[in-house]
Design a protein around this motif. Structure first.
Motif, mmCIF file in Angstrom:
data_model
loop_
_atom_site.group_PDB
_atom_site.id
_atom_site.type_symbol
_atom_site.label_atom_id
_atom_site.label_comp_id
_atom_site.label_asym_id
_atom_site.label_seq_id
_atom_site.Cartn_x
_atom_site.Cartn_y
_atom_site.Cartn_z
ATOM 1 N N THR A 265 14.158 -14.705 2.149
ATOM 2 C CA THR A 265 13.640 -13.350 1.986
ATOM 3 C C THR A 265 13.829 -13.075 0.478
ATOM 4 O O THR A 265 12.992 -12.459 -0.036
ATOM 5 N N LEU A 269 11.119 -11.709 -2.175
ATOM 6 C CA LEU A 269 11.140 -10.703 -2.928
ATOM 7 C C LEU A 269 10.938 -10.779 -4.518
ATOM 8 O O LEU A 269 10.452 -9.798 -5.149
ATOM 9 N N LEU A 276 3.288 -6.840 -3.565
ATOM 10 C CA LEU A 276 3.517 -5.801 -2.550
ATOM 11 C C LEU A 276 2.408 -5.344 -1.867
ATOM 12 O O LEU A 276 1.087 -5.040 -2.422
ATOM 13 N N SER A 316 5.362 -1.351 2.208
ATOM 14 C CA SER A 316 5.530 -2.623 3.118
ATOM 15 C C SER A 316 6.412 -2.153 4.299
ATOM 16 O O SER A 316 7.551 -2.114 4.257
ATOM 17 N N GLU A 319 9.332 -4.674 4.695
ATOM 18 C CA GLU A 319 10.166 -4.894 3.676
ATOM 19 C C GLU A 319 11.238 -3.746 3.827
ATOM 20 O O GLU A 319 12.551 -3.734 3.806
ATOM 21 N N SER A 322 13.450 -4.078 6.962
ATOM 22 C CA SER A 322 14.391 -4.847 6.474
ATOM 23 C C SER A 322 15.647 -4.415 5.861
ATOM 24 O O SER A 322 16.675 -4.425 6.064
ATOM 25 N N ALA A 323 15.150 -3.603 4.737
ATOM 26 C CA ALA A 323 16.182 -3.213 4.002
ATOM 27 C C ALA A 323 16.849 -1.726 4.575
ATOM 28 O O ALA A 323 18.127 -1.701 4.757
ATOM 29 N N VAL A 399 14.240 -5.013 -2.645
ATOM 30 C CA VAL A 399 13.096 -4.066 -1.851
ATOM 31 C C VAL A 399 12.711 -2.856 -2.443
ATOM 32 O O VAL A 399 11.568 -2.605 -2.690
ATOM 33 N N ARG A 402 10.855 -3.220 -5.878
ATOM 34 C CA ARG A 402 9.627 -3.424 -5.720
ATOM 35 C C ARG A 402 8.692 -2.308 -5.253
ATOM 36 O O ARG A 402 7.659 -1.791 -5.429
ATOM 37 N N HIS A 403 9.471 -1.175 -4.496
ATOM 38 C CA HIS A 403 8.781 0.104 -4.180
ATOM 39 C C HIS A 403 9.154 1.152 -5.342
ATOM 40 O O HIS A 403 8.805 2.311 -4.973
#
Length: 430
Positions: A265, A269, A276, A316, A319, A322-323, A399, A402-403
């Motif tokens: 993972t 990432l 994304l 996402s 993602e 998951s975070a 994560v 990426r956001h």
């Protein structure tokens, strides 16, 4: 026509004209008058030549402060040529100044430090990177000996010995520097410095990652191999012992599976090959799902409180889930039985926030800045008990990056911690 012809023909014609004029005066006024006229003409011509020579000498002393005369006779061409040479020289100087300015601007943009020294190591010029790396100041240190400015024994030995085939690596001013001296021309040298601090840190992190990953995998593998060897050496194990061994091997296999899954993972990432993919995320449903997983992991040992008072976002789903699930599971693992864990999704003044507050053991301030490093453990024995992989917070950090978000941590030892994942308002649906 050649330059000789262009010079001598007009000169001879002017001289002939002078003789003709003197002859006319002689014929009209006699020999004495003709000689006086000729002598006067020669004196005037000589005075003109001397004046032009004087003005030429003044101009050569300072071409920019004096102006060349228009000239007469051959001097006209001489002054015209000198004027053209001056104009060409000014143009060349302007071009050189422009190229020098461009060169220095380019050198200033380089991440490497560049310092130009003469043959006896006196500083002539350096860029801003060299100033940062070596603690120099161009305005103050120009013309000073570099070995007097950089007081480091290894650097001084490197410069004095003149063995420049290999670069010098040294620790200076809290940074790891690679230095190389390159001789050029006959009387100058270039000192190039490269800040290898980040490279060294990344290399250290890589070594630590490999060592920690190997350690994390070695433990369950040792357990599994040990039980398999027992089973092979003693086929007559009783059912209860064999079942206990199988359960432990299954548990360790699941641990390796979780660890490898988290490593994959993290790799995904960090990879540019997996951009994304944004979609509308139902935050109420997702937070409720994360709370349900936390309750299942807790097994009734904790109270899980949920407060959703924020909007949906674009991001996402996989993602973000998951975070947030990593934050919630950490709270369960590190909170004592009977404690309360609060999951909260709200809209702040300038961002959107998912926070997890526990009543666990808390974290000392010295550890907080390193919590998102891979395999970083505050308490290694405690981490083994909680069955964590040591990669959860690293996944959370990546994560959020990426956001466009960030992770903040506040904690009081012995009272609990709050982990807040913040997303920018640009994550709101358009």
């Amino acid at each position: 026509m050649s330059s000789k012809v262009l010079f001598w023909v007009p000169a001879v014609l002017r001289l002939a004209l002078l003789f003709v004029a003197a002859g006319v005066v002689w014929w009209m006024g006699g020999l004495v008058a003709g000689l006086v006229f000729a002598l006067g003409a020669v004196v005037v011509a000589l005075f003109v030549q001397l004046r032009y020579l004087h003005e030429l000498g003044e101009w050569l002393v300072d071409p920019h402060s004096s102006r060349l005369p228009d000239g007469w006779g051959a001097w006209t061409d001489v002054f015209a040529r000198l004027y053209r040479l001056r104009r060409e020289d000014e143009r060349h100087q302007a071009e050189m100044a422009e190229w020098l300015a461009r060169f220095r601007e380019a050198m200033q943009l380089l991440p490497e430090g560049v310092a130009i020294m003469d043959d006896v190591l006196f500083l002539e010029w350096c860029n801003e990177a060299a100033e940062r790396h070596l603690g120099l100041t161009m305005a103050r240190d120009k013309g000073l000996r570099v070995t007097n400015l950089v007081r480091h024994p290894e650097f001084i030995d490197y410069v004095i010995l003149g063995r420049y085939e290999q670069p010098l690596t040294l620790s200076f001013r809290g940074r790891k520097l690679e230095c190389r001296i390159i001789p050029f021309e006959n009387r100058r040298q270039i000192l190039v410095t490269h800040d290898a601090t980040d490279t060294e840190r990344i290399e250290a992190m890589r070594r630590d990652f490999i060592a920690n990953a190997s350690h994390e995998l070695r433990t369950p593998l040792t357990v599994i191999v040990g039980f398999l060897e027992i089973a092979m050496s003693d086929p007559g194990l009783d059912v209860a012992t064999r079942t206990a061994h199988l359960e432990l091997m299954t548990e360790q296999a699941h641990r390796m599976q979780r660890l490898i899954g988290d490593m994959l993972t993290l790799s995904r990432l960090e990879s540019d090959e997996f951009p994304l993919k944004r979609e509308r995320v139902d935050m109420r449903a997702m937070v409720d799902s994360v709370a349900a997983e936390a309750r299942a992991l807790s097994g009734g040992r904790h109270e899980i409180a949920v407060d959703v008072d924020g909007p949906d976002v674009m991001g996402s789903l996989e993602e973000l889930r998951s975070a947030f699930a990593n934050l919630a599971s950490n709270a369960v693992r590190y909170s004592p039985n009977g404690g309360t864990i609060r999951l909260k999704w709200t809209r702040g003044a300038n961002d959107l926030r998912f926070s997890v507050t526990d009543c666990g053991i808390g974290i000392e301030p010295i550890h907080i800045s390193r919590l998102t490093e891979r395999f970083y453990r505050v308490d290694k024995s405690r981490s083994r008990e909680t069955q964590g992989t040591g990669l959860g917070l690293a996944i959370v950090k990546h994560v959020l990056i990426r956001h466009g978000g960030r992770l903040s941590i506040s904690s009081v030892p012995g009272q609990g911690s709050t982990f807040t994942a913040s997303l920018p308002n640009t994550s709101l649906p358009g």
